[in-house]
Enzyme design. Structure first.
Site: not given
Length: 362
Positions: A275, A323, A335
């Protein structure tokens, strides 16, 4: 954002998610709704009734992958530190080599001065004056001797400073080696935890029948859709109309070009990403480098209100900032979700938002 671009985003979301996760019923977006023949609406898509056991599996998988994401951030942080420390050790080694060469040169000069003094016999000035046939010449020479003595003192002082510098460089290098070893151990520990958590998740999924896997995927989509709908129903996008800067557009363009590439923990491209690898590389390509990990991006970048966000901003998720995704407008993000998934478009509210940070200064 133009109608054509919004259509592209809406279509991409439809293809990737198989249901509309970017707009709750009744929420207006500039992009036209995809044709019913291409994409059935969430309400029209029949879904098997979720069992409590399967929901428990979904929650368990979420937990395993979340822990893997936290460990991945720790691994990436340790990796960045080891790179920095290795570079510092190399720089210190170069200083030590240069300092030693300088010290050797100073020692040669000091030796030459000592040999010169030896050749004069080392007699006191008064004795040399009495023995000299030419007092004037002696006095001229004495002046030069005094200058030489001062130069010698300066030479000795310079040698002392150089020796002290070398000692400090060696101490700094030793400290960096110790830190490097600590971070190598931290990286190894994080790697072990990542592989353990991912292996446990894959083992859990492998036990499911094909139909249960399909239902599990549907449960994941429903959970994301529910979260996105609630987020949109809060009116959060009502005042969100920020325009992307040139750098933001470049970052979004880079991230968009990575769609479909697999998630791999610790990866920074060009073939795969995790990520924060995706967001850090996107902003590096835009000319504004950002920290490597989602936690450091949260700590170091400027925080902005969700209602002020604009395309290119980074949305940080979960209380532990484990994240990160890039906002691309119209309530959507790009993402790299987790192992087993690819870089994709999703709803910005499909996960718990911690906050928004802005990489560019404009």
């Amino acid at each position: 954002m133009g109608t054509g671009r919004r259509t592209l985003i809406a279509t991409a979301v439809t293809v990737v998610c198989a249901i509309s996760v970017l707009a709750a019923p009744g929420t207006a977006f500039a992009a036209p709704t995809p044709t019913p023949t291409a994409t059935p609406s969430p309400a029209a898509s029949p879904t098997p009734a979720p069992s409590k056991d399967l929901e428990a599996v979904r929650l368990k998988l979420d937990g395993l992958y979340h822990d893997a994401a936290v460990a991945t951030d720790a691994y990436n942080a340790a990796e960045e530190k080891t790179k920095k420390q290795s570079a510092e050790i190399v720089a210190l080694a170069k200083k030590i080599v240069a300092g030693q060469a300088r010290l050797d040169g100073l020692k040669d000069r000091a030796g030459a001065a000592a040999r010169s003094q030896y050749r004069t016999g080392g007699l006191p000035d008064a004795a040399r004056l009495m023995l000299s046939d030419n007092p004037g010449e002696f006095l001229d020479g004495a002046g030069r001797v005094i200058e030489g003595q001062r130069a010698t003192r300066g030479l000795i002082e310079e040698m002392t400073r150089t020796q002290q510098d070398l000692k400090q460089y060696a101490a700094d290098a030793s400290t960096q080696w110790a830190r490097l070893e600590t971070d190598r151990k931290a990286r190894a520990t994080a790697k072990k935890k990542i592989t353990t958590q991912i292996a446990a998740a894959e083992k859990l999924e492998s036990r499911l029948e094909k139909r249960d896997k399909e239902r599990l995927a549907e449960l994941e989509r429903q959970a994301a859709y529910k979260a996105q709908t609630a987020w949109l129903d809060s009116g959060v996008l009502k005042d969100v109309n920020g325009k992307a800067t040139a750098e933001g557009k470049a970052a979004v363009a880079y991230a968009t070009a990575q769609l479909g590439k697999p998630y791999v923990w610790g990866a920074e491209g060009p073939d795969s990403y995790d990520c924060s690898g995706l967001t850090s590389q996107a902003w590096a390509a835009a000319g504004d480098p950002v920290p490597r990990t989602s936690q450091e991006q949260w700590k170091q970048l400027r925080h902005v209100d969700v209602r002020d966000m604009r395309p290119g901003d980074l949305i940080i998720y979960f209380d532990d900032a484990s994240h990160v995704a890039m906002y691309i407008g119209d309530g959507a993000i790009i993402h790299a979700p987790r192992p087993g998934r690819t870089v994709t478009i999703a709803g910005a509210g499909s996960m718990p938002i911690l906050g928004v940070v802005r990489p560019d200064a404009n």
